[in-house]
Scaffold this motif. Structure first.
Motif, short mmCIF file in Angstrom:
data_model
loop_
_atom_site.label_atom_id
_atom_site.label_comp_id
_atom_site.label_asym_id
_atom_site.label_seq_id
_atom_site.Cartn_x
_atom_site.Cartn_y
_atom_site.Cartn_z
N PRO A 85 19.83 -4.53 -2.86
CA PRO A 85 19.24 -5.39 -1.84
C PRO A 85 20.23 -6.43 -1.33
O PRO A 85 21.09 -6.92 -2.10
CB PRO A 85 18.07 -6.06 -2.56
CG PRO A 85 18.47 -6.05 -4.00
CD PRO A 85 19.26 -4.79 -4.20
N TYR A 86 20.14 -6.77 -0.06
CA TYR A 86 20.93 -7.87 0.48
C TYR A 86 20.27 -9.16 0.02
O TYR A 86 19.28 -9.62 0.59
CB TYR A 86 20.98 -7.79 2.01
CG TYR A 86 21.61 -9.01 2.66
CD1 TYR A 86 22.88 -9.43 2.28
CD2 TYR A 86 20.95 -9.73 3.63
CE1 TYR A 86 23.46 -10.54 2.85
CE2 TYR A 86 21.52 -10.85 4.21
CZ TYR A 86 22.78 -11.25 3.82
OH TYR A 86 23.35 -12.37 4.39
N SER A 87 20.82 -9.71 -1.03
CA SER A 87 20.30 -10.93 -1.63
C SER A 87 21.49 -11.73 -2.16
O SER A 87 22.63 -11.26 -2.12
CB SER A 87 19.34 -10.59 -2.79
OG SER A 87 20.05 -9.92 -3.83
N ALA A 88 21.23 -12.94 -2.64
CA ALA A 88 22.32 -13.73 -3.21
C ALA A 88 22.99 -12.97 -4.35
O ALA A 88 24.22 -12.98 -4.50
CB ALA A 88 21.77 -15.07 -3.70
N ASN A 89 22.19 -12.29 -5.15
CA ASN A 89 22.71 -11.49 -6.26
C ASN A 89 23.38 -10.22 -5.73
O ASN A 89 24.49 -9.85 -6.15
CB ASN A 89 21.56 -11.13 -7.20
CG ASN A 89 22.02 -10.39 -8.44
OD1 ASN A 89 22.68 -10.95 -9.29
ND2 ASN A 89 21.65 -9.13 -8.55
N VAL A 143 12.95 -21.93 6.17
CA VAL A 143 12.51 -20.54 6.14
C VAL A 143 13.74 -19.66 6.01
O VAL A 143 14.74 -19.86 6.70
CB VAL A 143 11.73 -20.18 7.43
CG1 VAL A 143 11.46 -18.68 7.49
CG2 VAL A 143 10.42 -20.96 7.50
N GLY A 144 13.66 -18.66 5.14
CA GLY A 144 14.77 -17.72 5.00
C GLY A 144 15.06 -17.36 3.57
O GLY A 144 14.29 -17.68 2.66
N LYS A 145 16.19 -16.68 3.37
CA LYS A 145 16.56 -16.19 2.05
C LYS A 145 16.57 -17.28 1.00
O LYS A 145 16.07 -17.12 -0.10
CB LYS A 145 17.94 -15.53 2.13
CG LYS A 145 18.48 -15.04 0.80
CD LYS A 145 19.87 -14.48 0.92
CE LYS A 145 19.87 -13.21 1.72
NZ LYS A 145 19.17 -12.11 1.02
N SER A 146 17.17 -18.43 1.33
CA SER A 146 17.27 -19.52 0.37
C SER A 146 16.19 -20.58 0.59
O SER A 146 16.26 -21.67 0.03
CB SER A 146 18.65 -20.18 0.44
OG SER A 146 18.96 -20.57 1.76
N GLY A 147 15.17 -20.24 1.40
CA GLY A 147 14.04 -21.13 1.62
C GLY A 147 12.75 -20.42 1.28
O GLY A 147 12.66 -19.72 0.27
N GLN A 148 11.73 -20.59 2.12
CA GLN A 148 10.45 -19.95 1.89
C GLN A 148 10.31 -18.69 2.74
O GLN A 148 10.84 -18.62 3.84
CB GLN A 148 9.31 -20.93 2.21
CG GLN A 148 9.33 -22.19 1.34
CD GLN A 148 7.98 -22.88 1.33
OE1 GLN A 148 6.96 -22.30 1.01
NE2 GLN A 148 7.99 -24.16 1.68
N LYS A 149 9.61 -17.71 2.19
CA LYS A 149 9.34 -16.46 2.91
C LYS A 149 7.90 -16.52 3.40
O LYS A 149 6.97 -16.67 2.60
CB LYS A 149 9.57 -15.27 2.00
CG LYS A 149 11.02 -15.17 1.56
CD LYS A 149 11.27 -14.02 0.60
CE LYS A 149 12.73 -14.01 0.16
NZ LYS A 149 13.03 -12.93 -0.80
N VAL A 150 7.72 -16.40 4.70
CA VAL A 150 6.42 -16.67 5.31
C VAL A 150 5.91 -15.47 6.09
O VAL A 150 6.68 -14.62 6.55
CB VAL A 150 6.52 -17.90 6.24
CG1 VAL A 150 6.96 -19.13 5.46
CG2 VAL A 150 7.48 -17.64 7.41
N ALA A 186 19.86 -15.01 12.09
CA ALA A 186 20.77 -14.42 11.10
C ALA A 186 19.96 -13.60 10.10
O ALA A 186 18.77 -13.87 9.89
CB ALA A 186 21.55 -15.52 10.38
N PRO A 187 20.57 -12.58 9.49
CA PRO A 187 19.82 -11.75 8.53
C PRO A 187 19.11 -12.57 7.46
O PRO A 187 18.00 -12.23 7.04
CB PRO A 187 20.92 -10.86 7.92
CG PRO A 187 21.95 -10.75 8.99
CD PRO A 187 21.95 -12.09 9.67
N GLU A 188 19.76 -13.66 7.02
CA GLU A 188 19.14 -14.49 5.98
C GLU A 188 17.84 -15.12 6.46
O GLU A 188 16.90 -15.30 5.69
CB GLU A 188 20.11 -15.61 5.55
CG GLU A 188 21.37 -15.13 4.88
CD GLU A 188 22.47 -14.78 5.86
OE1 GLU A 188 23.60 -14.53 5.41
OE2 GLU A 188 22.21 -14.75 7.09
#
Length: 320
Positions: free
Chosen positions: A92-96, A249-256, A269-271
């Protein structure tokens, strides 16, 4: 052929994009292929309780670690790849995943394509569509197998959550591997979302860098008040200190997933798209017609956001 779908989770929960990874693996699979979910975390239970749509689950756990660092995750994944001999690994495209995908590609020598939105199987090759230049261009790539793909969250639907059949579970203790790692978890700093929970908001007005400055957010707040919406921001807005972290909102924020998501001056941006692309109705306002936000928007306007917001606010006033 085996396909390994990498999944993630922490604090007793599985990341929703983990369910999307299994769908992506099914999309790439041919008749007779096997989809193997891979999980590494403190406790395998979140994966066991949710990832039953995969043919099998390989779960590694390290009881003393709330999160498994990418370095250790990759070592565990590489061992699984060596044992399973897959033809395809989906990360997955994630921080990890950003660290894991590149590291695994270097270890295996396999080709890696990042920011993948679509996958099609063509015999012993794949045709994939991936984002480049921040999502402004979509590139179609022909990829020989074996290969590694880093998949954008939101690109595939989530599979149904169900428990893994005990006969399909392979679990092993990863404590020693994590302890040997050079990267150690010091602590986890999670924002307090008690004051603002965007995940429950039915309407959200989100501002991006196009808003210009902190003072200009007031015009968006006015519209949000009229709509009965929460105000939110993209990462650049929050990093600039214009809005608090709890409103990101986003990868390092909240997913809504609100009923209405109005994006003002958000490039997409993808994030950011990861955090809001599943909203019921997305309306985007941006002067750049090639902004990636328009790839997910149901309606869009390439105009000055201040003119639009001022006119819309006036039209929505009670009594009009």
């Amino acid at each position: 052929m085996r396909i390994i779908a990498c999944t993630e989770g922490s604090f007793g929960k599985i990341e929703p994009f983990s369910l999307e990874m299994i769908t992506a693996a099914r999309t790439a699979a041919a008749a007779g292929d096997e989809v193997v979910a891979f999980f590494a975390g403190q406790d395998p239970e979140p994966a066991v309780a949710n990832l039953g749509a995969a043919d099998r689950l390989v779960a590694a756990s390290a009881g003393g670690s709330q999160l498994i660092a990418a370095e250790s995750y990759t070592r565990l994944l590489a061992d699984t790849v060596a044992a399973e001999e897959p033809g395809l690994v989906l990360v997955p495209y994630s921080a990890n995943g950003l660290d894991v995908a590149g590291d695994l590609a270097a270890r295996t020598g396999w080709p890696l394509v990042s920011y993948v939105n679509e996958i099609r199987r063509d015999g012993d090759r794949l045709t994939v569509v991936a984002q480049v230049y921040g999502g402004k261009i979509l590139a179609e790539c022909s990829v020989p197998l074996p290969a590694i793909l880093m998949v954008n969250p939101g690109a595939f639907a989530e599979v149904e959550r169900r428990a893994v059949d005990p006969s399909k579970l392979q679990h092993f203790d990863a404590t020693a591997v994590v302890a040997e790692g050079k990267v150690r978890l010091v602590g986890v700093d999670v924002p307090n979302y008690d004051s603002v929970d965007l995940t429950t908001a039915e309407r959200i007005v989100c501002v991006g860098r196009g808003i210009g400055d902190e003072a200009s957010i007031d015009i968006a707040r006015g519209l949000a008040d009229i709509l009965g919406a929460e105000i939110a921001g993209s990462r650049p807005v929050v990093d600039s200190g214009w809005l608090p972290k709890v409103r990101q909102v986003g990868k390092s924020g909240q997913k809504v997933k609100p009923k209405l998501y109005l994006a003002l001056g958000v490039s997409g941006a993808p994030e950011h798209l990861e955090g809001m692309s599943k909203s019921d109705l997305i309306i985007a306002v941006n002067t750049d017609p090639k902004a990636p936000i328009f790839n997910v928007a149901h309606f869009g306007a390439t105009c000055d956001l201040f003119d639009l917001v001022a006119n819309l606010s006036e039209r929505l006033q009670p009594g009009r």
